[in-house]
Motif scaffolding. Structure first.
Motif, PDB file in Angstrom:
ATOM      1  N   GLU A  35       8.338   2.268 -34.272  1.00 50.88           N
ATOM      2  CA  GLU A  35       9.004   3.537 -34.039  1.00 50.88           C
ATOM      3  C   GLU A  35       8.042   4.647 -33.634  1.00 50.88           C
ATOM      4  N   LEU A  36       6.747   4.440 -33.823  1.00 49.95           N
ATOM      5  CA  LEU A  36       5.768   5.470 -33.479  1.00 49.95           C
ATOM      6  C   LEU A  36       5.842   5.855 -31.998  1.00 49.95           C
ATOM      7  N   LYS A  39       8.409   8.801 -31.263  1.00 47.38           N
ATOM      8  CA  LYS A  39       8.397  10.010 -32.088  1.00 47.38           C
ATOM      9  C   LYS A  39       7.668  11.161 -31.409  1.00 47.38           C
ATOM     10  N   GLU A  40       7.963  12.337 -31.886  1.00 49.00           N
ATOM     11  CA  GLU A  40       7.310  13.553 -31.409  1.00 49.00           C
ATOM     12  C   GLU A  40       5.875  13.615 -31.959  1.00 49.00           C
ATOM     13  N   GLU A  42       4.290  15.831 -33.800  1.00 52.06           N
ATOM     14  CA  GLU A  42       4.137  16.184 -35.223  1.00 52.06           C
ATOM     15  C   GLU A  42       4.430  14.979 -36.116  1.00 52.06           C
ATOM     16  N   GLU A  43       5.451  14.238 -35.723  1.00 59.79           N
ATOM     17  CA  GLU A  43       5.798  13.057 -36.511  1.00 59.79           C
ATOM     18  C   GLU A  43       4.701  12.002 -36.422  1.00 59.79           C
ATOM     19  N   ALA A  46       1.922  12.879 -38.756  1.00 63.20           N
ATOM     20  CA  ALA A  46       2.275  12.528 -40.136  1.00 63.20           C
ATOM     21  C   ALA A  46       2.128  11.020 -40.355  1.00 63.20           C
ATOM     22  N   GLU A  47       2.545  10.247 -39.370  1.00 60.01           N
ATOM     23  CA  GLU A  47       2.417   8.793 -39.468  1.00 60.01           C
ATOM     24  C   GLU A  47       0.943   8.391 -39.492  1.00 60.01           C
TER      25      GLU A  47
END
Length: 101
Positions: A35-36, A39-40, A42-43, A46-47
């Motif tokens: 899913e990485l 993602k945006e 910022e997400e 975080a990941e």
């Protein structure tokens, strides 16, 4: 009695280490790396922080395993007579070199 207590402590340490590794493996297996890509930024940051934390956990696990190997080696060396100790350490070094080359 002291030898039994020592073994009991090692078993307890092994059990704690095994549980810690199991939890870390579960966290890694549950992590949706695929899913990485969707993602945006910022997400993704975080990941990345989460992956770094998992990496630190793996590093701690390796350090614990190294400590166990060192304690086991020390215990074997304490039990062996001098000549057998030299032969054992020479053989262990030769094995290490063959595995890593």
């Amino acid at each position: 009695w002291s030898r039994w207590t020592s073994c009991k402590g090692k078993r307890s340490w092994k059990r704690r280490s095994r549980k810690r590794c199991e939890k870390l493996q579960e966290r890694i297996a549950d992590h949706p790396f695929v899913e990485l890509a969707c993602k945006e930024e910022e997400e993704v940051e975080a990941e990345n922080a989460a992956v770094e934390t998992m990496g630190e956990g793996l590093e701690q696990g390796l350090e614990m395993a190294d400590g166990l190997r060192l304690r086991t080696l020390s215990g074997v060396v304490e039990v062996l007579p001098t000549l057998q100790c030299v032969e054992f350490l020479t053989g262990a070094a030769a094995l290490h070199l063959r595995v890593h080359h």
